[in-house]
Design a protein around this motif. Sequence first.
Motif, PDB file in Angstrom:
ATOM      1  N   VAL A   1       0.841  -1.199   0.000  1.00 32.07           N
ATOM      2  CA  VAL A   1       0.000   0.000   0.000  1.00 32.07           C
ATOM      3  C   VAL A   1       0.872   1.243   0.000  1.00 32.07           C
ATOM      4  O   VAL A   1       0.665   2.167  -0.790  1.00 32.07           O
ATOM      5  CB  VAL A   1      -0.950   0.002   1.227  1.00 32.07           C
ATOM      6  CG1 VAL A   1      -1.652   1.338   1.369  1.00 32.07           C
ATOM      7  CG2 VAL A   1      -1.959  -1.114   1.114  1.00 32.07           C
ATOM      8  N   ALA A   2       1.875   1.276   0.851  1.00 30.93           N
ATOM      9  CA  ALA A   2       2.765   2.430   0.927  1.00 30.93           C
ATOM     10  C   ALA A   2       3.576   2.574  -0.353  1.00 30.93           C
ATOM     11  O   ALA A   2       3.786   3.688  -0.844  1.00 30.93           O
ATOM     12  CB  ALA A   2       3.676   2.310   2.137  1.00 30.93           C
ATOM     13  N   SER A   3       4.018   1.454  -0.926  1.00 27.59           N
ATOM     14  CA  SER A   3       4.802   1.510  -2.159  1.00 27.59           C
ATOM     15  C   SER A   3       3.968   2.018  -3.330  1.00 27.59           C
ATOM     16  O   SER A   3       4.420   2.866  -4.103  1.00 27.59           O
ATOM     17  CB  SER A   3       5.348   0.124  -2.496  1.00 27.59           C
ATOM     18  OG  SER A   3       6.117  -0.368  -1.441  1.00 27.59           O
ATOM     19  N   VAL A   4       2.749   1.487  -3.449  1.00 30.26           N
ATOM     20  CA  VAL A   4       1.862   1.934  -4.536  1.00 30.26           C
ATOM     21  C   VAL A   4       1.529   3.407  -4.368  1.00 30.26           C
ATOM     22  O   VAL A   4       1.540   4.182  -5.331  1.00 30.26           O
ATOM     23  CB  VAL A   4       0.585   1.062  -4.579  1.00 30.26           C
ATOM     24  CG1 VAL A   4      -0.472   1.672  -5.478  1.00 30.26           C
ATOM     25  CG2 VAL A   4       0.924  -0.344  -5.031  1.00 30.26           C
ATOM     26  N   LEU A   5       1.247   3.827  -3.147  1.00 32.33           N
ATOM     27  CA  LEU A   5       0.940   5.233  -2.896  1.00 32.33           C
ATOM     28  C   LEU A   5       2.129   6.119  -3.246  1.00 32.33           C
ATOM     29  O   LEU A   5       1.949   7.198  -3.825  1.00 32.33           O
ATOM     30  CB  LEU A   5       0.533   5.441  -1.438  1.00 32.33           C
ATOM     31  CG  LEU A   5       0.198   6.876  -1.052  1.00 32.33           C
ATOM     32  CD1 LEU A   5      -0.995   7.392  -1.851  1.00 32.33           C
ATOM     33  CD2 LEU A   5      -0.071   6.980   0.434  1.00 32.33           C
ATOM     34  N   ALA A   6       3.331   5.684  -2.914  1.00 36.46           N
ATOM     35  CA  ALA A   6       4.522   6.478  -3.247  1.00 36.46           C
ATOM     36  C   ALA A   6       4.654   6.645  -4.759  1.00 36.46           C
ATOM     37  O   ALA A   6       4.890   7.760  -5.248  1.00 36.46           O
ATOM     38  CB  ALA A   6       5.771   5.815  -2.669  1.00 36.46           C
ATOM     39  N   VAL A   7       4.467   5.568  -5.502  1.00 33.49           N
ATOM     40  CA  VAL A   7       4.566   5.649  -6.971  1.00 33.49           C
ATOM     41  C   VAL A   7       3.481   6.564  -7.528  1.00 33.49           C
ATOM     42  O   VAL A   7       3.738   7.407  -8.404  1.00 33.49           O
ATOM     43  CB  VAL A   7       4.482   4.236  -7.591  1.00 33.49           C
ATOM     44  CG1 VAL A   7       4.316   4.300  -9.094  1.00 33.49           C
ATOM     45  CG2 VAL A   7       5.713   3.420  -7.224  1.00 33.49           C
ATOM     46  N   VAL A   8       2.260   6.434  -7.018  1.00 33.22           N
ATOM     47  CA  VAL A   8       1.146   7.257  -7.502  1.00 33.22           C
ATOM     48  C   VAL A   8       1.410   8.732  -7.201  1.00 33.22           C
ATOM     49  O   VAL A   8       1.186   9.598  -8.055  1.00 33.22           O
ATOM     50  CB  VAL A   8      -0.187   6.788  -6.867  1.00 33.22           C
ATOM     51  CG1 VAL A   8      -1.287   7.801  -7.076  1.00 33.22           C
ATOM     52  CG2 VAL A   8      -0.593   5.443  -7.430  1.00 33.22           C
TER      53      VAL A   8
ATOM     54  N   VAL B   1       7.460  10.645   1.781  1.00 32.68           N
ATOM     55  CA  VAL B   1       7.002  10.162   3.093  1.00 32.68           C
ATOM     56  C   VAL B   1       6.427   8.755   2.956  1.00 32.68           C
ATOM     57  O   VAL B   1       6.732   7.859   3.757  1.00 32.68           O
ATOM     58  CB  VAL B   1       5.965  11.128   3.704  1.00 32.68           C
ATOM     59  CG1 VAL B   1       5.295  10.513   4.923  1.00 32.68           C
ATOM     60  CG2 VAL B   1       6.623  12.447   4.071  1.00 32.68           C
ATOM     61  N   ALA B   2       5.606   8.532   1.927  1.00 29.60           N
ATOM     62  CA  ALA B   2       5.024   7.200   1.715  1.00 29.60           C
ATOM     63  C   ALA B   2       6.114   6.171   1.410  1.00 29.60           C
ATOM     64  O   ALA B   2       6.047   5.029   1.882  1.00 29.60           O
ATOM     65  CB  ALA B   2       4.008   7.244   0.581  1.00 29.60           C
ATOM     66  N   LEU B   3       7.133   6.568   0.652  1.00 29.39           N
ATOM     67  CA  LEU B   3       8.240   5.658   0.357  1.00 29.39           C
ATOM     68  C   LEU B   3       9.023   5.312   1.621  1.00 29.39           C
ATOM     69  O   LEU B   3       9.391   4.147   1.836  1.00 29.39           O
ATOM     70  CB  LEU B   3       9.165   6.287  -0.685  1.00 29.39           C
ATOM     71  CG  LEU B   3      10.334   5.437  -1.144  1.00 29.39           C
ATOM     72  CD1 LEU B   3       9.840   4.186  -1.868  1.00 29.39           C
ATOM     73  CD2 LEU B   3      11.244   6.238  -2.043  1.00 29.39           C
ATOM     74  N   LEU B   4       9.256   6.295   2.479  1.00 35.03           N
ATOM     75  CA  LEU B   4       9.962   6.030   3.735  1.00 35.03           C
ATOM     76  C   LEU B   4       9.137   5.117   4.643  1.00 35.03           C
ATOM     77  O   LEU B   4       9.693   4.266   5.344  1.00 35.03           O
ATOM     78  CB  LEU B   4      10.293   7.337   4.450  1.00 35.03           C
ATOM     79  CG  LEU B   4      11.383   8.184   3.795  1.00 35.03           C
ATOM     80  CD1 LEU B   4      11.535   9.517   4.515  1.00 35.03           C
ATOM     81  CD2 LEU B   4      12.701   7.435   3.757  1.00 35.03           C
ATOM     82  N   VAL B   5       7.824   5.284   4.621  1.00 38.29           N
ATOM     83  CA  VAL B   5       6.959   4.392   5.401  1.00 38.29           C
ATOM     84  C   VAL B   5       7.098   2.964   4.888  1.00 38.29           C
ATOM     85  O   VAL B   5       7.193   2.012   5.656  1.00 38.29           O
ATOM     86  CB  VAL B   5       5.488   4.865   5.341  1.00 38.29           C
ATOM     87  CG1 VAL B   5       4.541   3.797   5.839  1.00 38.29           C
ATOM     88  CG2 VAL B   5       5.317   6.132   6.158  1.00 38.29           C
ATOM     89  N   ALA B   6       7.138   2.810   3.564  1.00 39.46           N
ATOM     90  CA  ALA B   6       7.268   1.472   2.982  1.00 39.46           C
ATOM     91  C   ALA B   6       8.630   0.854   3.310  1.00 39.46           C
ATOM     92  O   ALA B   6       8.714  -0.335   3.610  1.00 39.46           O
ATOM     93  CB  ALA B   6       7.076   1.540   1.471  1.00 39.46           C
TER      94      ALA B   6
END
Length: 160
Positions: free
Chosen positions: A9-16, A71-76
């Motif tokens: 979820v975090a990875s997909v959100l980071a890419v989006v 931020v989303a990438l760091l969460v992932a």
Amino acid sequence: MGPVVRRPVASVLAVVLFAEALGIAALNWFLGVVVDRQDMSLAGLDPHMMATSSKIGGVVFGLYFALCGLVALLVALRNRAPAGLGRVLLISAAVVHGLLGAFSWGLVGPSAFLYMVLVLGLIVLLLMTYDRPAEPAGPAPEGGGDDGSPVTSPPAPTTG
């Protein structure tokens, strides 16, 4: 949800969010170029100033979404909940996507609305799945732990 579900979820959100940052910046830059080449005034406004403002706004908004994507990438990568400024950034991005979704239905159409709602859902899902577990309300009961082991040592025998 376990860490197996949370990381995608975090990875997909980071890419989006990175793609959206690039798209927003490119769209506003293109609109700035169009306004600059038209050389037409809107209610007496300077066309060069409108073009420059569109380009600056696109870069700022693109950097904002890129920072949210970071931020989303760091969460992932860390597999930990966002904290502090990162959490505030993701919450503000959720609000922005909610507002953009509301406006896009009337201005662009249902497909843009669905995209904004999808990104909003991903942000909320990321914030909710990485929510910190609740702390126990008080001390453990006297009888023992959940596995049957004593929480405290038994009292020492007394001689009588």
